[in-house]
Write a protein that holds these residues in place. Sequence first.
Motif, PDB file in Angstrom:
ATOM      1  N   GLN A 181       0.843  -1.179   0.000  1.00 31.88           N
ATOM      2  CA  GLN A 181       0.000   0.000   0.000  1.00 31.88           C
ATOM      3  C   GLN A 181       0.886   1.240   0.000  1.00 31.88           C
ATOM      4  O   GLN A 181       1.871   1.309   0.721  1.00 31.88           O
ATOM      5  CB  GLN A 181      -0.913   0.039   1.227  1.00 31.88           C
ATOM      6  CG  GLN A 181      -2.012  -0.981   1.192  1.00 31.88           C
ATOM      7  CD  GLN A 181      -3.007  -0.777   2.325  1.00 31.88           C
ATOM      8  OE1 GLN A 181      -3.175  -1.621   3.189  1.00 31.88           O
ATOM      9  NE2 GLN A 181      -3.688   0.369   2.297  1.00 31.88           N
ATOM     10  N   THR A 216      -5.811   9.509  -4.279  1.00 32.16           N
ATOM     11  CA  THR A 216      -5.892   8.091  -4.605  1.00 32.16           C
ATOM     12  C   THR A 216      -4.880   7.299  -3.806  1.00 32.16           C
ATOM     13  O   THR A 216      -3.701   7.650  -3.754  1.00 32.16           O
ATOM     14  CB  THR A 216      -5.654   7.875  -6.113  1.00 32.16           C
ATOM     15  OG1 THR A 216      -6.697   8.542  -6.843  1.00 32.16           O
ATOM     16  CG2 THR A 216      -5.688   6.386  -6.451  1.00 32.16           C
ATOM     17  N   SER A 265      -3.036   3.645  -3.260  1.00 36.13           N
ATOM     18  CA  SER A 265      -2.651   2.515  -4.085  1.00 36.13           C
ATOM     19  C   SER A 265      -2.651   1.218  -3.284  1.00 36.13           C
ATOM     20  O   SER A 265      -2.276   1.198  -2.106  1.00 36.13           O
ATOM     21  CB  SER A 265      -1.250   2.761  -4.664  1.00 36.13           C
ATOM     22  OG  SER A 265      -0.749   1.594  -5.277  1.00 36.13           O
ATOM     23  N   CYS A 266      -3.078   0.128  -3.922  1.00 36.54           N
ATOM     24  CA  CYS A 266      -2.977  -1.204  -3.350  1.00 36.54           C
ATOM     25  C   CYS A 266      -2.575  -2.166  -4.456  1.00 36.54           C
ATOM     26  O   CYS A 266      -3.268  -2.281  -5.475  1.00 36.54           O
ATOM     27  CB  CYS A 266      -4.287  -1.652  -2.718  1.00 36.54           C
ATOM     28  SG  CYS A 266      -4.198  -3.326  -2.043  1.00 36.54           S
ATOM     29  N   GLU A 267      -1.456  -2.841  -4.264  1.00 37.99           N
ATOM     30  CA  GLU A 267      -0.943  -3.804  -5.235  1.00 37.99           C
ATOM     31  C   GLU A 267      -0.673  -5.125  -4.521  1.00 37.99           C
ATOM     32  O   GLU A 267      -0.193  -5.137  -3.394  1.00 37.99           O
ATOM     33  CB  GLU A 267       0.368  -3.308  -5.848  1.00 37.99           C
ATOM     34  CG  GLU A 267       0.281  -1.945  -6.533  1.00 37.99           C
ATOM     35  CD  GLU A 267      -0.306  -2.028  -7.928  1.00 37.99           C
ATOM     36  OE1 GLU A 267      -0.159  -3.075  -8.583  1.00 37.99           O
ATOM     37  OE2 GLU A 267      -0.903  -1.025  -8.378  1.00 37.99           O
ATOM     38  N   SER A 272      -4.132  -4.934  -8.930  1.00 34.90           N
ATOM     39  CA  SER A 272      -4.259  -3.562  -8.455  1.00 34.90           C
ATOM     40  C   SER A 272      -5.705  -3.180  -8.160  1.00 34.90           C
ATOM     41  O   SER A 272      -6.621  -3.502  -8.928  1.00 34.90           O
ATOM     42  CB  SER A 272      -3.683  -2.625  -9.528  1.00 34.90           C
ATOM     43  OG  SER A 272      -3.816  -1.290  -9.145  1.00 34.90           O
ATOM     44  N   PRO A 323      -6.978   0.380  -6.748  1.00 35.62           N
ATOM     45  CA  PRO A 323      -6.821   1.707  -6.152  1.00 35.62           C
ATOM     46  C   PRO A 323      -8.127   2.278  -5.617  1.00 35.62           C
ATOM     47  O   PRO A 323      -9.200   2.033  -6.186  1.00 35.62           O
ATOM     48  CB  PRO A 323      -6.287   2.549  -7.313  1.00 35.62           C
ATOM     49  CG  PRO A 323      -6.762   1.841  -8.539  1.00 35.62           C
ATOM     50  CD  PRO A 323      -6.785   0.388  -8.205  1.00 35.62           C
TER      51      PRO A 323
END
Lengths: 116, 111
Positions: free
Chosen positions: B6, B20, B22-24, B73, B75
């Motif tokens: 994150q 925004t 982020s989450c990957e 991903s 987001p």
Amino acid sequence: QQQVKQSPQSLIVQKGGISIINCAYENTAFDYFPWYQQFPGKGPALLIAIRPDVSEKKEGRFTISFNKSAKQFSLHIMDSQPGDSATYFCAATHSRGGTSYGKLTFGQGTILTVHP
Amino acid sequence: DGGITQSPKYLFRKEGQNVTLSCEQNLNHDAMYWYRQDPGQGLRLIYYSQIVNDFQKGDIAEGYSVSREKKESFPLTVTSAQKNPTAFYLCATGQGKKTQYFGPGTRLLVL
């Protein structure tokens, strides 16, 4: 019906003591009950989980007790250590069928402090 | 945390601004989730996605938006419509309808 009620909100235990956190649920469709441990500023980590077809599950010093008829389950931490100081969340979900894919319903959390 | 990233760790939002988060993930999990955590409260579900290009509102979706263009991903955009955005935001992934694994979180603060 989707609520999971957790108690106590906070708990202080001496090193070596037993920590007990309780949760109760209403939705009888719930069939999977995980516990998460969260340290400050970190994401929750899965600690231990149980299905309602067993009454108890033990992993090391952590034990879940499950009472299906009372719709209650609890986490017992034996020989509590200062490193166990964290917030603990119980959760519940129904894993078979339905549209609520993997939706976990969380309790409010218990802040555990273990004094040395 | 392993396998879920994150970013950023801290994020500051000015009034009226969209931001925004982020989450990957590299766990190859189908499902991804966004939760909001407020002090002394449990985790509340914002949005979740079972598969690419599909997502559903959770319990507190108002003022938030998401996309799922790639499996890896998910987001989360906090829009200006979210009047009380200060919180700890957690992304999670899961395979099947049981266990979820959480990322390290993003703390959002309002300037």
